[in-house]
Write an enzyme that holds these catalytic residues in place. Structure first.
Site, PDB file in Angstrom:
ATOM      1  N   SER A   1       0.864  -1.196   0.000  1.00 50.36           N
ATOM      2  CA  SER A   1       0.000   0.000   0.000  1.00 50.36           C
ATOM      3  C   SER A   1       0.892   1.235   0.000  1.00 50.36           C
ATOM      4  O   SER A   1       2.093   1.134   0.313  1.00 50.36           O
ATOM      5  CB  SER A   1      -0.839  -0.022   1.287  1.00 50.36           C
ATOM      6  OG  SER A   1      -1.485   1.213   1.502  1.00 50.36           O
TER       7      SER A   1
ATOM      8  N   TYR B   1      -2.162  -0.741  10.522  1.00 47.77           N
ATOM      9  CA  TYR B   1      -2.221  -1.163   9.107  1.00 47.77           C
ATOM     10  C   TYR B   1      -0.925  -0.765   8.411  1.00 47.77           C
ATOM     11  O   TYR B   1      -0.340  -1.547   7.652  1.00 47.77           O
ATOM     12  CB  TYR B   1      -3.430  -0.495   8.457  1.00 47.77           C
ATOM     13  CG  TYR B   1      -3.626  -0.775   6.979  1.00 47.77           C
ATOM     14  CD1 TYR B   1      -4.139  -1.991   6.546  1.00 47.77           C
ATOM     15  CD2 TYR B   1      -3.331   0.193   6.020  1.00 47.77           C
ATOM     16  CE1 TYR B   1      -4.335  -2.235   5.190  1.00 47.77           C
ATOM     17  CE2 TYR B   1      -3.536  -0.036   4.670  1.00 47.77           C
ATOM     18  CZ  TYR B   1      -4.034  -1.252   4.262  1.00 47.77           C
ATOM     19  OH  TYR B   1      -4.237  -1.490   2.918  1.00 47.77           O
TER      20      TYR B   1
END
Ligand SMILES: NC(=O)c1ccc[n+]([C@@H]2O[C@H](COP(=O)([O-])OP(=O)(O)OC[C@H]3O[C@@H](n4cnc5c(N)ncnc54)[C@H](O)[C@@H]3O)[C@@H](O)[C@H]2O)c1
Length: 257
Positions: A137, A150
């Site tokens: 990501s 995350y």
């Protein structure tokens, strides 16, 4: 890699980005598509099977938090297909309320899956080599305070994948490891963002306050990375663009003289 006639395993193939990427892969006339996911999208699977009768498309149930389920799915797929050319680790969860689960799903599960894939694909064992794409990501290359857990998991994905993408391993295994870093993409992952952050923010943050890309364009660039990406490369897929990142070297070991 020319994808025509290739065997592909896609983990998270029924997710927002996964569905669109699988649709693009099927357009490339791949030989087989094994989808590993937590739940079956029966309707979509049946539609793809009808639309692409020359491709063997099937589902294996996998809870990525269970190593035994990952192993069983790869074993069943290997028995059916013989070998895999491409594996995409595209399962993810963004919800910092669940610390252990965030690490388990995004990082630990991806590491287990990569090692099991390698067992099957390593040309120094009984495999034929191939490509493993690990979806990290933008939060895996830049700390994102609103999603610190995350972000930590995704930094782990980037580090792990770059590590396995070393030239030395590639020479031995013939398996290329590539990191893909999407920016905000309009999928269920972004639903209810305000309640999934590390700490509740003072102002509203959701997919309307940030520019997002469509899952179609993200998936289209993801498939181009499978076709063009080199071992060890890291790709930013942001707002419809794809760009190979030049990762900075922050430290080198000092050798004994
Ligand atoms: N959407 C974004 O903005 C964005 C941005 C950067 C990176 N990503 C990454 O892209 C990948 C795909 O995300 P998405 O946006 O399509 O999300 P999504 O929520 O639409 O899909 C997630 C997929 O993971 C699967 N999954 C979740 N928990 C699982 C479990 N325990 N076992 C097996 N499967 C499980 C779901 O079934 C689903 O198929 C993820 O790795 C995500 O972190 C997404």
């Amino acid at each position: 890699m020319d994808l025509t006639g290739k065997n592909v395993v896609y983990l998270g193939g029924f997710g927002g980005i996964g569905q669109k990427a699988c649709a693009q892969l099927l357009e490339r006339q791949i030989k087989a598509l094994a989808i590993f996911d937590l739940t079956l999208n029966e309707q979509l699977l049946a539609a793809w099977q009808a639309q692409y009768p020359n491709t063997d498309i099937f589902y294996q149930k996998v809870d990525i938090t269970q190593k035994s389920e990952i192993e069983a799915a790869y074993k069943a797929a290997a028995e059916r297909l013989g070998h895999f050319d491409v594996v995409v680790n595209g399962i993810g969860l963004m919800n910092d309320n669940f610390v252990e689960l965030t690490i388990q799903i995004n990082l630990l599960g991806l590491i287990q899956s990569s090692f099991i894939a390698l067992e099957h694909m390593d040309k120094s064992k009984s495999g034929r080599g191939g490509v493993v794409i690990n979806i990290s990501s933008v939060a895996g290359i830049q700390p994102t305070p609103l999603m610190s857990v995350y972000s930590a998991a995704k930094h782990g994905v980037t580090a792990f994948t770059r590590g396995l993408g070393s030239a030395q391993f590639y020479e031995q295994t013939g398996v290329a490891f590539i990191t893909v870093c999407p920016g905000f993409t309009d999928t269920p992952l972004l639903f209810d963002m305000m309640n999934k952050m590390t700490f509740k923010p003072r102002t509203t943050i959701d997919k309307h306050t940030h520019k997002v890309q469509s899952p179609e364009i993200c998936a289209s660039n993801l498939v181009k990375v499978i076709e063009q990406g080199k071992n060890g490369s890291v790709w930013l897929l942001e707002l419809g663009e794809m760009k190979e990142l030049d990762m900075p070297v922050m430290w080198r070991p000092t050798l004994q003289s």
